[in-house]
Design a protein around this motif. Structure first.
Motif, PDB file in Angstrom:
ATOM      1  N   LEU A  84      -3.574  -6.323   2.369  1.00 54.38           N
ATOM      2  CA  LEU A  84      -3.994  -5.070   2.894  1.00 54.38           C
ATOM      3  C   LEU A  84      -4.236  -5.364   4.142  1.00 54.38           C
ATOM      4  O   LEU A  84      -5.205  -5.996   4.652  1.00 54.38           O
ATOM      5  CB  LEU A  84      -5.055  -4.629   1.827  1.00 54.38           C
ATOM      6  CG  LEU A  84      -5.868  -3.262   2.536  1.00 54.38           C
ATOM      7  CD1 LEU A  84      -4.794  -2.067   2.309  1.00 54.38           C
ATOM      8  CD2 LEU A  84      -6.871  -3.054   1.757  1.00 54.38           C
ATOM      9  N   LEU A 111      -4.308  -2.390  -6.240  1.00 53.31           N
ATOM     10  CA  LEU A 111      -3.433  -3.093  -5.013  1.00 53.31           C
ATOM     11  C   LEU A 111      -3.587  -4.502  -5.353  1.00 53.31           C
ATOM     12  O   LEU A 111      -4.833  -5.126  -5.061  1.00 53.31           O
ATOM     13  CB  LEU A 111      -3.932  -2.536  -3.692  1.00 53.31           C
ATOM     14  CG  LEU A 111      -3.366  -3.256  -2.496  1.00 53.31           C
ATOM     15  CD1 LEU A 111      -1.788  -2.452  -2.581  1.00 53.31           C
ATOM     16  CD2 LEU A 111      -3.955  -3.038  -1.074  1.00 53.31           C
ATOM     17  N   PRO A 160       0.672  -1.312  -0.105  1.00 51.37           N
ATOM     18  CA  PRO A 160       0.107   0.131   0.025  1.00 51.37           C
ATOM     19  C   PRO A 160       0.768   1.240   0.099  1.00 51.37           C
ATOM     20  O   PRO A 160       0.491   2.229  -0.638  1.00 51.37           O
ATOM     21  CB  PRO A 160      -0.758  -0.022   1.274  1.00 51.37           C
ATOM     22  CG  PRO A 160      -1.040  -1.493   1.459  1.00 51.37           C
ATOM     23  CD  PRO A 160       0.287  -2.136   1.099  1.00 51.37           C
ATOM     24  N   LYS A 216      -4.499   0.423   6.803  1.00 50.59           N
ATOM     25  CA  LYS A 216      -4.035   1.092   5.570  1.00 50.59           C
ATOM     26  C   LYS A 216      -5.380   1.041   4.624  1.00 50.59           C
ATOM     27  O   LYS A 216      -5.004   1.569   3.377  1.00 50.59           O
ATOM     28  CB  LYS A 216      -2.923   0.312   4.900  1.00 50.59           C
ATOM     29  CG  LYS A 216      -1.545   0.279   5.822  1.00 50.59           C
ATOM     30  CD  LYS A 216      -0.458  -0.469   5.125  1.00 50.59           C
ATOM     31  CE  LYS A 216       0.725  -0.255   6.055  1.00 50.59           C
ATOM     32  NZ  LYS A 216       0.791  -1.184   7.343  1.00 50.59           N
ATOM     33  N   TRP A 236       0.551   4.479  -2.602  1.00 50.76           N
ATOM     34  CA  TRP A 236       0.264   5.766  -2.349  1.00 50.76           C
ATOM     35  C   TRP A 236       1.533   6.648  -2.920  1.00 50.76           C
ATOM     36  O   TRP A 236       1.026   7.750  -3.587  1.00 50.76           O
ATOM     37  CB  TRP A 236       0.587   6.064  -0.774  1.00 50.76           C
ATOM     38  CG  TRP A 236      -0.447   5.173   0.126  1.00 50.76           C
ATOM     39  CD1 TRP A 236      -1.437   4.372  -0.444  1.00 50.76           C
ATOM     40  CD2 TRP A 236      -0.459   4.604   1.367  1.00 50.76           C
ATOM     41  NE1 TRP A 236      -2.183   3.646   0.579  1.00 50.76           N
ATOM     42  CE2 TRP A 236      -1.415   3.922   1.894  1.00 50.76           C
ATOM     43  CE3 TRP A 236       0.599   5.272   2.375  1.00 50.76           C
ATOM     44  CZ2 TRP A 236      -1.599   3.282   2.965  1.00 50.76           C
ATOM     45  CZ3 TRP A 236       0.370   4.666   3.610  1.00 50.76           C
ATOM     46  CH2 TRP A 236      -0.833   3.748   3.963  1.00 50.76           C
ATOM     47  N   THR A 275      -5.704   4.010   1.389  1.00 54.48           N
ATOM     48  CA  THR A 275      -5.645   3.125   0.036  1.00 54.48           C
ATOM     49  C   THR A 275      -6.746   3.452  -0.860  1.00 54.48           C
ATOM     50  O   THR A 275      -6.670   3.545  -2.095  1.00 54.48           O
ATOM     51  CB  THR A 275      -5.358   1.721   0.333  1.00 54.48           C
ATOM     52  OG1 THR A 275      -4.328   1.341   0.943  1.00 54.48           O
ATOM     53  CG2 THR A 275      -5.250   0.745  -1.028  1.00 54.48           C
TER      54      THR A 275
END
Length: 248
Positions: A88, A84, A65, A92, A69, A96
């Motif tokens: 995860l 993505l 992640p 986050k 970003w 995201t």
């Protein structure tokens, strides 16, 4: 894995990948436009990712992640749809969701609940996929088929209750399909059977739950042509675009 590629090499490899995707679609009796190339940029910097996007690959994927970003900020002037493709964590999710347009790796009810909660008020559309471990490798991430069924049942119940609970993001938040990875050391027969198992599971779940699950994210640099022939709609290509080796 250190990479050393030029802008022209990236452009040439992307065009070659388009040709290989098109040929695989033709062999499977499918339209070339039915498959999206997601360019995986986890081993390169923002400059190389920019080369790929400017070559026409507007779907880019990151495993971490934080890297997503950073690259999304650096390349905000380009019309990139960020994916993505890696794990995860719940803490986050909110950040995201400001960047990603597709999350391939939903692998628990807790993460799905967090996505639902944090997507309240989001205006940008978000597609999510359930990650399933279709290989014989127990160390890989992803749900079992039974666990995925339970998660799809949870999603079905959310859809039914959402209007009553004030969840208005149904039009922007969509569970659109499944993601899986073939065995890294599997031969063609084994890998094809793994991809086929994901497609057949998807077909069964569409009937069982009354859901539309059009997206199948499966296939990487070493096996994406087999994946397309077994029904993939998204293939995740990294090393074939950025490295002389074809090992993903």
């Amino acid at each position: 894995m250190p990479l050393s590629v030029s802008r022209m090499q990236v452009i040439d490899r992307y065009q070659e990948a388009i040709s290989r995707v098109s040929a695989a679609c033709q062999r499977a009796g499918r339209e070339a436009g039915a498959v999206t190339i997601v360019g995986v940029t986890k081993y390169v910097g923002s400059e190389e990712a920019r080369w790929l996007a400017e070559a026409g690959c507007h779907d880019l994927g990151e495993s971490r992640p934080q890297a997503l970003w950073e690259k999304a900020d650096a390349l905000s002037d380009l019309p990139i749809r960020w994916h993505l493709i890696g794990h995860l964590q719940r803490n986050k999710v909110a950040r995201t969701l400001t960047c990603a347009r597709c999350i391939h790796s939903v692998d628990s009810e807790r993460v799905l609940k967090q996505i639902i909660d944090d997507s309240r008020g989001c205006e940008n559309p978000l597609s999510i996929l359930i990650e399933i471990n279709i290989s014989s490798d127990a160390s890989k991430t992803g749900l079992s088929f039974d666990e995925a069924r339970r998660l799809l049942q949870y999603w079905k119940e959310f859809q039914r209750e959402a209007p009553h609970n004030g969840h208005l993001q149904q039009k922007t938040l969509q569970l659109n399909g499944l993601m899986g990875m073939g065995s890294l050391d599997g031969d063609e027969h084994q890998t094809r059977k793994e991809f086929e198992s994901l497609r057949l599971f998807r077909d069964d779940c569409e009937t069982e739950f009354g859901l539309e699950l059009p997206q199948l994210s499966m296939g990487m640099s070493n096996d994406f042509e087999w994946a397309i022939e077994e029904g993939a709609t998204m293939v995740r290509l990294g090393s074939t675009l950025f490295h002389s080796s074809t090992v993903s």
